[in-house]
Design an enzyme around this catalytic site. Structure first.
Site, short mmCIF file in Angstrom:
data_model
loop_
_atom_site.label_atom_id
_atom_site.label_comp_id
_atom_site.label_asym_id
_atom_site.label_seq_id
_atom_site.Cartn_x
_atom_site.Cartn_y
_atom_site.Cartn_z
N CYS A 151 4.77 -1.33 11.49
CA CYS A 151 3.61 -0.53 11.83
C CYS A 151 3.88 0.24 13.11
CB CYS A 151 2.38 -1.41 11.98
SG CYS A 151 2.70 -2.82 13.02
N GLU A 163 1.68 8.03 7.22
CA GLU A 163 2.58 6.89 7.39
C GLU A 163 3.47 6.76 6.15
OE1 GLU A 163 1.05 2.81 7.16
OE2 GLU A 163 2.05 2.44 9.07
N LYS A 182 -4.01 -15.92 2.75
CA LYS A 182 -3.43 -15.24 1.60
C LYS A 182 -2.30 -14.32 2.08
CE LYS A 182 -3.35 -11.35 -0.90
NZ LYS A 182 -2.07 -11.52 -1.41
N GLU A 217 -5.75 -4.65 11.64
CA GLU A 217 -4.52 -4.06 12.22
C GLU A 217 -3.91 -3.21 11.12
OE1 GLU A 217 -3.29 -4.19 15.17
OE2 GLU A 217 -3.79 -6.10 16.10
P1 NDP Z 1 -1.43 -3.77 1.92
O1 NDP Z 1 -2.70 -3.33 2.55
O2 NDP Z 1 -1.10 -3.25 0.58
O3 NDP Z 1 -1.38 -5.36 1.78
C1 NDP Z 1 -1.63 -6.22 2.88
C2 NDP Z 1 -2.27 -7.49 2.37
O4 NDP Z 1 -3.55 -7.20 1.82
C3 NDP Z 1 -1.48 -8.16 1.24
O5 NDP Z 1 -1.60 -9.55 1.36
C4 NDP Z 1 -2.21 -7.66 0.00
O6 NDP Z 1 -2.03 -8.48 -1.13
C5 NDP Z 1 -3.64 -7.69 0.48
N1 NDP Z 1 -4.53 -6.82 -0.27
C6 NDP Z 1 -4.23 -5.75 -1.04
N2 NDP Z 1 -5.37 -5.22 -1.58
C7 NDP Z 1 -6.40 -5.97 -1.13
C8 NDP Z 1 -7.81 -5.94 -1.33
N3 NDP Z 1 -8.39 -5.01 -2.08
N4 NDP Z 1 -8.56 -6.87 -0.73
C9 NDP Z 1 -8.01 -7.81 0.07
N5 NDP Z 1 -6.67 -7.90 0.28
C10 NDP Z 1 -5.88 -7.00 -0.30
O7 NDP Z 1 -0.30 -3.44 2.97
P2 NDP Z 1 1.26 -3.74 2.84
O8 NDP Z 1 1.51 -5.14 2.43
O9 NDP Z 1 1.89 -2.67 2.03
O10 NDP Z 1 1.71 -3.65 4.37
C11 NDP Z 1 2.13 -2.47 4.94
C12 NDP Z 1 1.03 -1.88 5.80
O11 NDP Z 1 0.70 -2.79 6.82
C13 NDP Z 1 1.44 -0.62 6.50
O12 NDP Z 1 0.46 0.36 6.33
C14 NDP Z 1 1.54 -1.02 7.96
O13 NDP Z 1 1.32 -0.02 8.88
C15 NDP Z 1 0.56 -2.13 8.06
N6 NDP Z 1 0.92 -3.01 9.17
C16 NDP Z 1 0.14 -2.95 10.32
C17 NDP Z 1 0.45 -3.73 11.42
C18 NDP Z 1 -0.40 -3.69 12.64
O14 NDP Z 1 -0.37 -4.65 13.37
N7 NDP Z 1 -1.16 -2.63 12.91
C19 NDP Z 1 1.62 -4.62 11.40
C20 NDP Z 1 2.33 -4.62 10.16
C21 NDP Z 1 1.98 -3.82 9.09
P3 NDP Z 1 -0.91 -8.15 -2.24
O15 NDP Z 1 0.40 -8.23 -1.55
O16 NDP Z 1 -1.12 -9.22 -3.25
O17 NDP Z 1 -1.24 -6.78 -2.75
#
Ligand code: NDP
Length: 488
Positions: free
Chosen positions: A282, A379, A175, A248
């Protein structure tokens, strides 16, 4: 005409059972719609899981070197399509083209690396405490893996998960972020054309709260690998039940600059780490912890550089900084600027939403910040950097460690003692010396400590993430031998 895209379940491109769609706009021009996408639901996830379950026996029995051959072909196709994929990525999520090419290259590197892993997948052999007994470990796939990914590396992050999952013999329900469904579709099209058998990889687009949560809660899924926001990760951990959960999450990554550092180099590092990908990594450098003796000089140098950065559409090769991913991200950066000002931070440059059509935000530098300020703790995931002063290395390290996250850290110094002290003391999954906080390579582990997560991806640890170990004993003595009892 806006194109309507499908999802990929059991080797077919299909509509969602919901009959609903969602749209994604171009972040550099919010009037332009990128495409329409299937708003998947719980039933779509169930179908994807059933397909993955049916495909598991065949795929897990396929010899790993054969799986590797398909991955190698995927790598070749990614390479051929690199430029088109990069342009599509810039269009869909905004990062400048040069960085989008890097994102695709990371996926190519990971794919080749994991393809070759098909001829290794090492276990280990060891001794036995008994005579005529042989002991070893072998690797087994986990089963069905749920992969949930963010938008900021829309091809690289899926590849960091898909390739090790596939080489280990798992089947997958994937997803992607609702901000980058098109990149995910293009990636899965390549997997299909390269010969990944039907049901092995299934793509369900749609909201995290429904599609993502259905994956997390599904009892047939053996593992969830998630990259995204800390709060989403915490919810997933609560809801996942007894399955492996790899997280992550966020970062609040510092660059320490000592008074013996090469300041030009440090300025380059802060510009790249703080404002590359518009601060949406991130591993972005969102804090600069600088020795008080060089603070004024550094600030003068960096402000001049920041003023020269050009905002614009990432497809224009002259652009340095693309838009943020969506309006909410733009609002978030603006709110943090207000918070920073209220907390007493001094705005040196930037801080505004410019008069442009997309979700742009000026590269922003605060100074005279303290560690208890929210802009120094939370963040932001935008182009907002906080400068904090330190009197010596010990204080700098203490400040660096005083956040809930621990992903990436960096120190600029020409003193070997300072460098090794920082390597020893910084609480993080990554430490760079005389380089910015970003720049991971696929054959080394990646991940963080504290609230950044609980896993390491990439390198050989990517294989650990997506496989489990079976311990095997072969007793060739021809008699009952009891461990711990029949010892001479
Ligand atoms: P989100 O947590 O909002 O979304 C990440 C994914 O999770 C999306 O596919 C989202 O779907 C899905 N999602 C959202 N809510 C749920 C839920 N309740 N249950 C299951 N899946 C869910 O993060 P962002 O997309 O905004 O990404 C940015 C974040 O990612 C930042 O905090 C960043 O630090 C972190 N990040 C960490 C990395 C690492 O390796 N440590 C690398 C890159 C980013 P949908 O889009 O449909 O909401």
């Amino acid at each position: 005409m806006v194109e309507r895209h499908k999802m990929y379940i059991n080797g077919e491109w299909v509509d969602s059972e919901s009959g609903e769609i969602f749209e994604r706009v171009n972040p550099a021009n919010s009037d332009e719609i990128i495409g329409q996408f299937q708003k998947g639901n719980e039933n779509d996830v169930k179908k994807a899981v059933d397909a993955a379950e049916n495909a598991f026996e065949y795929w897990s029995e396929t010899p790993p070197p054969k799986r590797g051959e398909i991955l190698f072909k995927i790598g070749e196709m990614l390479k051929q399509q690199k430029e088109d994929l990069a342009k599509l990525m810039t269009w869909e999520m905004g990062k400048v083209l040069v960085e989008a090419r890097g994102d695709v290259q990371e996926a190519i590197d990971m794919t080749y690396y994991m393809a070759a892993e098909g001829r290794r997948l090492f276990g280990h052999t060891t001794t036995s405490e008994l005579k005529e007994k042989f002991a070893m470990t072998v690797r087994r796939p986990l089963g069905i893996c749920g992969l949930i990914t963010p938008w900021n590396f829309p091809i690289a992050i899926p590849a960091w998960k898909l390739m090790p999952a596939l080489i280990c013999g798992n089947t997958v329900v994937f997803k992607p972020s609702s901000d980058t469904p098109l990149c995910a579709i293009k990636l899965v099209e390549i997997l299909e054309k390269a010969g990944i058998p039907k049901g092995v990889v299934n793509l369900v687009t749609g909201p995290g709260g429904s599609v993502g949560m259905s994956i997390v809660k599904n009892e047939k899924i053996r593992s969830v690998s998630f990259t995204g926001h800390r709060d989403t990760g915490a919810t997933i951990l609560k809801e996942a039940g007894i399955k492996k959960v790899s997280l992550e999450l966020g970062g609040k990554n510092p660059i320490i600059i000592m008074d013996d550092a090469d300041l030009e180099l440090a300025v380059d590092g802060v510009i790249w780490g703080g404002f590359g990908t518009t601060g949406q990594r991130c591993t972005a450098a969102s804090r600069v912890i600088i020795h008080e003796n060089v603070k004024a000089k550094f600030e003068k140098m960096i402000v001049e550089r920041i003023k020269k950065l050009r905002l614009g559409n990432g497809l224009d090769e002259k652009t340095d900084i693309g838009p943020l991913v969506n309006r909410a991200a733009q609002e978030k950066s603006r709110n943090y600027v207000e918070i920073g000002l209220k907390e007493g931070g001094k705005l040196l440059v930037g801080g505004h939403i410019p008069e442009m059509k997309g979700f742009f935000f000026e590269p922003t530098l605060f100074t005279d910040c303290f560690m208890d300020m929210r802009i120094a703790q939370e963040e932001i995931f935008g182009p907002v950097v906080a400068v904090i002063s330190a009197k010596d290395l010990n204080e700098a390290i203490k400040l660096a460690n005083s956040v809930e996250y621990g992903l990436s850290t960096s120190i600029y110094t020409n003193n070997v003692r300072n460098a090794f002290k920082a390597i020893e003391k910084l609480e993080a999954g990554l430490t760079y010396v005389n380089a910015s906080t970003i720049g991971s390579e696929v054959h080394l582990p990646f991940g963080g400590v504290k609230h950044t997560g609980n896993t390491r991806e990439g390198g050989i640890l990517g294989i650990e993430e997506f496989s489990e170990v079976k311990t095997v004993y072969v007793d060739y003595s021809g008699k009952l031998q009891r461990a711990q009892i029949d010892i001479e």
